[in-house]
Each structure stands twice: as structure tokens, then as C-alpha cells.
Enzyme design. Sequence first.
Site, PDB file in Angstrom:
ATOM      1  N   SER A  65       0.909   8.296  -2.391  1.00  0.00           N
ATOM      2  CA  SER A  65       1.280   6.876  -2.357  1.00  0.00           C
ATOM      3  C   SER A  65       1.382   6.180  -3.703  1.00  0.00           C
ATOM      4  CB  SER A  65       0.304   6.100  -1.476  1.00  0.00           C
ATOM      5  OG  SER A  65       0.580   6.326  -0.125  1.00  0.00           O
ATOM      6  N   SER A 116       2.962   4.605  -0.126  1.00  0.00           N
ATOM      7  CA  SER A 116       2.731   3.283   0.411  1.00  0.00           C
ATOM      8  C   SER A 116       2.648   2.177  -0.642  1.00  0.00           C
ATOM      9  CB  SER A 116       1.425   3.277   1.205  1.00  0.00           C
ATOM     10  OG  SER A 116       0.339   3.558   0.361  1.00  0.00           O
ATOM     11  N   LYS A 140      -2.272  -3.722  -5.786  1.00  0.00           N
ATOM     12  CA  LYS A 140      -1.880  -3.437  -4.404  1.00  0.00           C
ATOM     13  C   LYS A 140      -2.796  -4.228  -3.478  1.00  0.00           C
ATOM     14  CE  LYS A 140      -1.130   0.713  -1.490  1.00  0.00           C
ATOM     15  NZ  LYS A 140      -1.291   2.190  -1.463  1.00  0.00           N
TER      16      LYS A 140
END
Lengths: 480, 96
Positions: free
Chosen positions: A170, A146, A71
Site C-alpha cells: 500500500s 491503499s 494518511k
Amino acid sequence: MQTVKEIIRSLQSGESKPSEWVELSIQQIERAESSIQSFLSVQPEMAIQQAKKLDESQPSGSLYGVPYALKDNICTEGLRTTAASRILENYIPPYSATVAEKLQNENAVLVGKTNLDEFAMGSSTENSAFQKTHNPHRLGFVPGGSSGGSAAAVAANMVPFALGSDTGGSIRQPAAFCGVVGLKPTYGRVSRFGLIAFASSLDQIGPFTQTVEDAALVLEAISGYDPHDSTSAKHETERFSQALTGDIKGMRVGVLPQDALHGLDNGVADALQNAIRTLSSAGAEIVEIDLPHQSYAVATYYLIAPAEASSNLARYDGVRYGRRASGETLLEMYEKTRSEGFGLEVKRRIMIGTYALSSGYYDAFYKRAQKMRTLIRQDYEKAFAKCDVILTPTTPTTAFRMGEKLESPLQMYLNDIFTIPANLAGLPGISVPCGKVDGLPVGMQLVGRAFDEATLLRVAHAYEQLRGFSVQLAAEEVGQ
Amino acid sequence: MQITADTVRHVAKLARLAVSETEVERLTPELNDILHYAEQLQQLNLDDVVATSHSFQLVNALRADVVRPSLPREEALKNAPDSEQGQVRVPAVLEG
């Protein structure tokens, strides 16, 4: 793409070479990325070069030759790391996150950095300043957030695993939406050093994988005490993958009463009931538990997380790194830099947090939220006297359409109702695919005791063996 | 409690954000919605509850006070938008 375990087996036995897997990963990214948009940057040359070097050496390291993605809020030395924010658009970290170093030491091969909601604030990855990621199972639907880019990259078969971060769900929510496994470890299990901070008392890094066993293997590689993160725990890293015996006879699985599960989509409720039956038929004991303060968790979280964020994001001032706007005075420079650099959701949360911490409102909002956090934590302590893991849906619905919830921030927040409580209590949670509705995956969540990922993974793995379908990657449907 | 446009402007100032009038117009009802939702925490008597700031009771994490290598200055300044002679440069703090 095979599972991490299968790739390791193939590489260890000499049937294949690291560069073959890395090239396969890059080919699949080239094929599917134009429709999925899960990566903010891909490093094909660097990855192939590293893999070719590994080709020449004897297999060593627990993830030798396995391609993966991070990420883009996880710092990588010399590689642009943006947190999907304009304010960090050109930021090149001078150091790597501990998790990135650990994976490097295990000889895993980084192929790229994935999309996210700006600073990990969001539940759909639509808040990225750069691009919107599609759900690989159905284009036009969100991948969740997210960590939507990491979830979609695994679901679309681009990498066998990816790391994300989970502050209020997330990792688990996008895993559920994209039909893959997502694990949020116990707070402190994995070092946060080099993770761009959102809410420091809640943030935790964890893996996305196709299988529970793969999640266990990656967790083994990334966990452990780190002197650079004083909140990381001095717990021994166990061989989590060895806890996966398949035997859950007598294991007590806690479930919530019906009225705590109102608002579930019918398809999600059915999939959950099936999962309960499956676990029960494997000899698990299903016990009803109560988390009486769960209904306050979203309100609690949306005060605590923004309050911490407003403090953490104060560092983006255009002085030492990141974007700078011009201004006549220092104050004007600060205000313009932050206004131009942050997207609307980030501003919204900074404002909520600033308000909740401001003079006159601190006791009414922030302090109360911290007290509620205590009650939520105690709910779990009581529940875990009666059971070993707690089973809920990961989300009340399957993935929603892009744009559907953008106009109502509160509706977007309510999507996190089942995932947030585990962050507030610091507990480990995992989302495992448990069905599909209209082509969109459903995830079930298991939450375990602090530092008892072994039990959590064991139950999740046993369920996975029995659920009656194998992981269905979306690769057939995209770009081929 | 009602969040007004003035509250939004005041909080933006505290947060060092320059918000446009369009943003004020949009943020006012949104922040109202969110904070109104958060008011459900006022329903309970929490007087005797201890606050949690961290999931696990941590004691101070201490280390020996010894000099260790740190990021070289040129590395630390590489991302600075404006630097000179090993320091970051910013607009004037005081007028005059």
C-alpha cells in the site's frame, strides 16, 4: 514544490521562511485538489499558524518548516481521523500516533490528512467511503492504493512528503502508479502506535517522497523503538542519508528468472530491463535468484491479512467510539452498526478472515497460510545469501482505469503479487520510478535484508542518479 | 469446497455483520472465487513446516509493573456515542 532536501537547505540558510513553504503547499492544494481529490481534510489555518510560529524561531529540528501530509489512518490528536470509513466518520483521536509526534518534534508542519481505501483495504483508493482520488498523471486512472491520497498529493506537488502505511504493498504500489518514491521500512523499524490497525503482523508506516534521499531523511525522523509498540525494534536509527554514496560497484542485485515474471505488461518489462542495464553499467553484479514460493504469496496474504483484520476490526462495535446504529438489543446494535459502518470490501475481508479462522477451516486455511509464510521467508534467506538487494517490478502493469477492477476483487488482489512477499517476510522495500508507458509511470521495486535499509536506499539512490530522467511531477498537468 | 449462501449467512453472524440478501447474493460467488484461489495452498505437503505468526522471532516484551498516568476518563469517553456518569451506555443485553 522543491524536494525536502532543497526546502531544508533554503530554510537553514535563511533564504526562506517556513510559512512561505506552507503557503505554497496550501496554494497548490487549492489549485489541484478539485481534480485530484487526494485529501480528506486540510488544516490551512492550523498549518499557517504553526509555520508563522516557526518563522520567529531559529531553525531547529531535522524537518524544520517542511509541510507534509498523513494518511488518514494515522491518528492525530484533536484532528478527525477516519480511515476513510463511515464507522469512524466523526472520530477525533484523543492521542497522536508516534510518527505524528516525531514529525511534530522535528518541526515539520502537517497540512492535511489523505484519502485511502477504507481501513487500508484495497489497491486503488476506490474503496474510500468518501471520495475517489485520481492519478495526477492521467485523470480517470487510479492512483493505486491503499495510500493513494498520499501518493497523489506528492505526485501533484501539493506536499514534498507524505506518510502512508503498507500491509501488502500500500505504499510501494501507489508510489509506482503515481511516479514517486515509496518506502516500506523493515517491520518494526517504525512504531505502529496510533496507526489504525489492519493486519498487525504486516502493517508498517513509511514515506512518499520525490527522491530517495528525501525518503532517507524522513525515515531518519520517524524510525526508532517505541515503548508504546512492543513490536517496534530496538535497532539504532542510522543516518540513512549518509549511506547514499552513489557507489554500487560490486553490489549484488538479484533478479528473478523470466518465467517468474510472466504476466508483465510489455512496457513494464522493458522499463525493468533498462533498469537492470543501468545498474549493471554502474558496476553492480546482476545475479539470478529464485523465490520458488512467490507464486503462493497472494493466496497466503489474502488469508493472513483478512484473518488479522477480522480480529482487529472486532473493536468497531458502536460502544466506545465511532458510529452507532440503533438496535433493540445489544446484538442487533452491533450487527447494524457494523453493517452500516463498513463498506463492501471491508465486509468481504472480515468474512474471509472469519471463515479462515472458523472451526473446521482453521487448519486448512489459516494454519497453512502461516506455514507458507515460513517458506516465503526462507526463500528470501536463501536468496540473500547470493545477493544484497532483489530487483523486481513494483506492479505487473501501470495504473488502471477507475472502475476497471472493482467488479472482480480477485483481479484487484493479483495486482499485489510483487509487493506482498516482502510484507510476509517483514523486509524493507522501495519503489522508484523507472520509466513511463502512455503517460503513466512505471516503478521498480528493490527489496533488502531486514534492517538493512541503508543498502536498499544506497542502490535505489545510485539508480536514481543514473536513470537518465529526473522526477516528473504531474503538477504541470493538473489545475494550472 | 463450495461456499453457499448459507455459509455466507453463518459467517456473517460469526462476524457480527447483518448482511442483506443482495449482499449475500453478491458475496457468495466472490468469496468462492477468493477461497478457491486460496486452495492452491492445499497442493503442497506442509506437514513439517513450522508456522510463522510474526516475521521476526520476538520474545515477550515485558515492562515494570508500575502505575503510570493514562487517558483521563472524560477524554476516553469523548468519542462514545452514548455515555452517562462516566460509563458507556448500551442497549439491554438480556431481555426482561
